[in-house]
Scaffold this motif. Structure first.
Motif, PDB file in Angstrom:
ATOM      1  N   LEU A   1       7.991  -3.483   4.511  1.00 16.64           N
ATOM      2  CA  LEU A   1       8.171  -2.378   3.569  1.00 16.64           C
ATOM      3  C   LEU A   1       8.772  -2.937   2.284  1.00 16.64           C
ATOM      4  O   LEU A   1       9.532  -3.917   2.316  1.00 16.64           O
ATOM      5  CB  LEU A   1       9.094  -1.304   4.152  1.00 16.64           C
ATOM      6  N   SER A   2       8.470  -2.284   1.149  1.00 15.42           N
ATOM      7  CA  SER A   2       8.943  -2.840  -0.114  1.00 15.42           C
ATOM      8  C   SER A   2       8.949  -1.774  -1.193  1.00 15.42           C
ATOM      9  O   SER A   2       8.155  -0.830  -1.174  1.00 15.42           O
ATOM     10  CB  SER A   2       8.025  -3.998  -0.534  1.00 15.42           C
ATOM     11  N   ASN A   3       9.874  -1.936  -2.147  1.00 12.10           N
ATOM     12  CA  ASN A   3       9.822  -1.212  -3.413  1.00 12.10           C
ATOM     13  C   ASN A   3      10.399  -2.120  -4.494  1.00 12.10           C
ATOM     14  O   ASN A   3      10.575  -3.320  -4.271  1.00 12.10           O
ATOM     15  CB  ASN A   3      10.522   0.161  -3.329  1.00 12.10           C
TER      16      ASN A   3
ATOM     17  N   LEU B   1       9.311   3.714  -0.541  1.00 13.65           N
ATOM     18  CA  LEU B   1       8.849   2.441   0.001  1.00 13.65           C
ATOM     19  C   LEU B   1       7.340   2.463   0.199  1.00 13.65           C
ATOM     20  O   LEU B   1       6.751   3.488   0.554  1.00 13.65           O
ATOM     21  CB  LEU B   1       9.531   2.161   1.336  1.00 13.65           C
ATOM     22  N   GLU B   2       6.732   1.294  -0.025  1.00 14.85           N
ATOM     23  CA  GLU B   2       5.325   1.113   0.286  1.00 14.85           C
ATOM     24  C   GLU B   2       5.199   0.160   1.469  1.00 14.85           C
ATOM     25  O   GLU B   2       6.128  -0.593   1.789  1.00 14.85           O
ATOM     26  CB  GLU B   2       4.571   0.568  -0.939  1.00 14.85           C
TER      27      GLU B   2
ATOM     28  N   THR C   1       0.849  -1.184   0.000  1.00 12.89           N
ATOM     29  CA  THR C   1       0.000   0.000   0.000  1.00 12.89           C
ATOM     30  C   THR C   1       0.888   1.238   0.000  1.00 12.89           C
ATOM     31  O   THR C   1       1.815   1.331   0.818  1.00 12.89           O
ATOM     32  CB  THR C   1      -0.888   0.024   1.260  1.00 12.89           C
ATOM     33  N   PRO C   2       0.659   2.208  -0.895  1.00  9.06           N
ATOM     34  CA  PRO C   2       1.492   3.414  -0.900  1.00  9.06           C
ATOM     35  C   PRO C   2       1.438   4.147   0.439  1.00  9.06           C
ATOM     36  O   PRO C   2       0.415   4.112   1.142  1.00  9.06           O
ATOM     37  CB  PRO C   2       0.882   4.265  -2.025  1.00  9.06           C
TER      38      PRO C   2
ATOM     39  N   GLY D   1       2.499  -6.521   6.888  1.00  6.62           N
ATOM     40  CA  GLY D   1       3.075  -6.456   8.227  1.00  6.62           C
ATOM     41  C   GLY D   1       3.321  -5.030   8.681  1.00  6.62           C
ATOM     42  O   GLY D   1       3.185  -4.705   9.865  1.00  6.62           O
ATOM     43  N   GLY D   2       3.675  -4.153   7.752  1.00  7.58           N
ATOM     44  CA  GLY D   2       3.855  -2.747   8.088  1.00  7.58           C
ATOM     45  C   GLY D   2       2.542  -2.088   8.459  1.00  7.58           C
ATOM     46  O   GLY D   2       2.454  -1.338   9.443  1.00  7.58           O
TER      47      GLY D   2
END
Length: 392
Positions: free
Chosen positions: A98-100, A372-373, A66-67, A377-378
């Motif tokens: 977190l991810s990109n 990062l989106e 999610t952004p 878990g975030g």
């Protein structure tokens, strides 16, 4: 890591016949990066490393994101994600934080042995927050404990075997992870100004040959799922741990954060002095217990700064993080300070830090050069209030 090692039984000359005592030819496999143009190792297998009996899809853990909108600093309480390690393993139970497009950061608490696993999308850097166990790999095995970074090269078949609960902070690249280039000579040796050297790195022990038929290997690879990833299970006719020997400069290794020698100065030093590894479009740093600035008028905590080009992620592992006092952040917390938003110490922490001679803190930081989106878990661990903490 351009640091040559050899283990087990290898022939005097590469790409020549190497036979077992009964005359059977071992199968040579070159595991190399960047199309034969970078680090590699040669492994000698009892079986055929390409052989599979069957294949099926593997449903990866939830990788949807999610952004970070509206743009906010975030406090993620990772210890809230797991009650304990029962029923969880380090591979399939990870929760994406977190991810990109360049890096994925996950967290897991696990006590069960993982399946055999191969990440075919990039290297992994797994930081052990707590717990002990063994990382079993096709190259040999590595014992691990609190404070260890374990670097697992792309496409290395391995599994995690905890000895009780293990808390792991997992940083997965979509490329390779290595020591910072500025710490390396032209030929790959760690230089004198590096905060660690080759003596601090632990490679795997002797390879182990296992004779087990019909073994499953979980593979994460490029595909059509979230983040451009998919999963596959290969059933192989012989256990992948069938290597009698190997040599080269590509292999898993461990580095303990306690062996990182901090670089300090008369006034506050910028974050690059804390860097330990780098990947494509991201860096990994660590903040360790250290003496701090010794100018008579020094302000030991960081100055306010704008992340013009990067998002900053800090995982608070141990100690008492001076700059965050009063924010609610504690051990097991992650702070996300996104590019485009100025951040720095809590206002009350600035005056309180003056006169300090040392900081007792341990944290792992990831700076990314794309936004990062939030993973599931975030989102689940966000305290929802951190962005307002500077006006309290």
């Amino acid at each position: 890591m351009a640091h040559y090692r050899s283990a087990g039984n290898i022939p005097p000359k590469r790409h020549t016949q190497h036979r077992s005592p009964d005359g059977t030819l071992y199968r040579e496999e070159l595991m190399g990066e960047e199309g034969f143009s970078s680090d590699s190792s040669l492994l000698y297998h009892v079986g055929v490393p390409s052989a599979i009996m069957s294949a099926r899809s593997w449903q990866l853990p939830d990788l949807a994101t999610t952004p970070n909108e509206p743009l906010l600093a975030r406090h993620l309480k990772l210890h809230d994600l797991f009650d304990g390690g029962a029923g969880h393993d380090v591979v399939t139970s990870r929760r994406l934080v977190l991810s990109n497009a360049d890096v994925r950061i996950s967290y897991v608490v696990a006590e069960e042995p993982s399946p055999l696993y191969r990440n075919a999308t990039g290297d992994e850097c797994v930081f052990i927050e707590a717990g002990t166990g063994t990382l079993e790999t096709v190259f040999g095995h590595l014992a691990f404990g609190p404070g260890d970074y374990l670097i697992v090269p792309r496409a290395t078949t391995h599994r995690w075997v905890p000895s009780g609960d293990v808390r792991a902070y997992c940083i997965e690249a979509n490329g390779h992870i290595s020591p910072p280039k500025r710490y390396l000579s032209t030929y790959g040796q760690l230089l004198e100004h590096s905060p660690y050297c080759e003596r601090d790195l632990r490679g795997p022990g002797e390879p182990e040959v296992r004779d087990e038929p019909g073994v499953e290997v979980l593979i994460k690879h490029r595909g059509s799922g979230p983040g451009g990833l998919s999963g596959t299970v290969h059933v192989v006719p012989q256990h992948p741990f069938d290597v009698v020997g190997w040599d080269g400069c590509l292999y898993p290794y461990a580095f303990n954060v306690a062996d990182f020698e901090p670089i300090t100065g008369r006034v506050h030093q910028p974050p690059p002095v804390h860097q330990v590894f780098e990947g494509s479009n991201f860096v990994i740093c660590n903040f360790v217990p250290r003496k701090v600035d010794y100018h008579p008028l020094a302000v030991p905590v960081p100055y306010y700064h704008s992340n013009v080009d990067s998002d900053e992620v800090m995982f608070y592992v141990a100690g008492d993080y001076e700059a965050r006092k009063g924010s609610g952040i504690g051990q097991g917390s992650v702070s996300l300070h996104p590019g485009g938003h100025s951040h720095g110490p809590q206002p009350s922490a600035i005056e309180a830090s003056i006169g300090a001679e040392s900081f007792d803190e341990l944290a792992v930081m990831v700076d990314t050069f794309r936004p990062l989106e939030l993973g599931e878990g975030g989102t689940a661990s966000d305290d929802g209030a951190y962005a307002l903490s500077w006006i309290r």
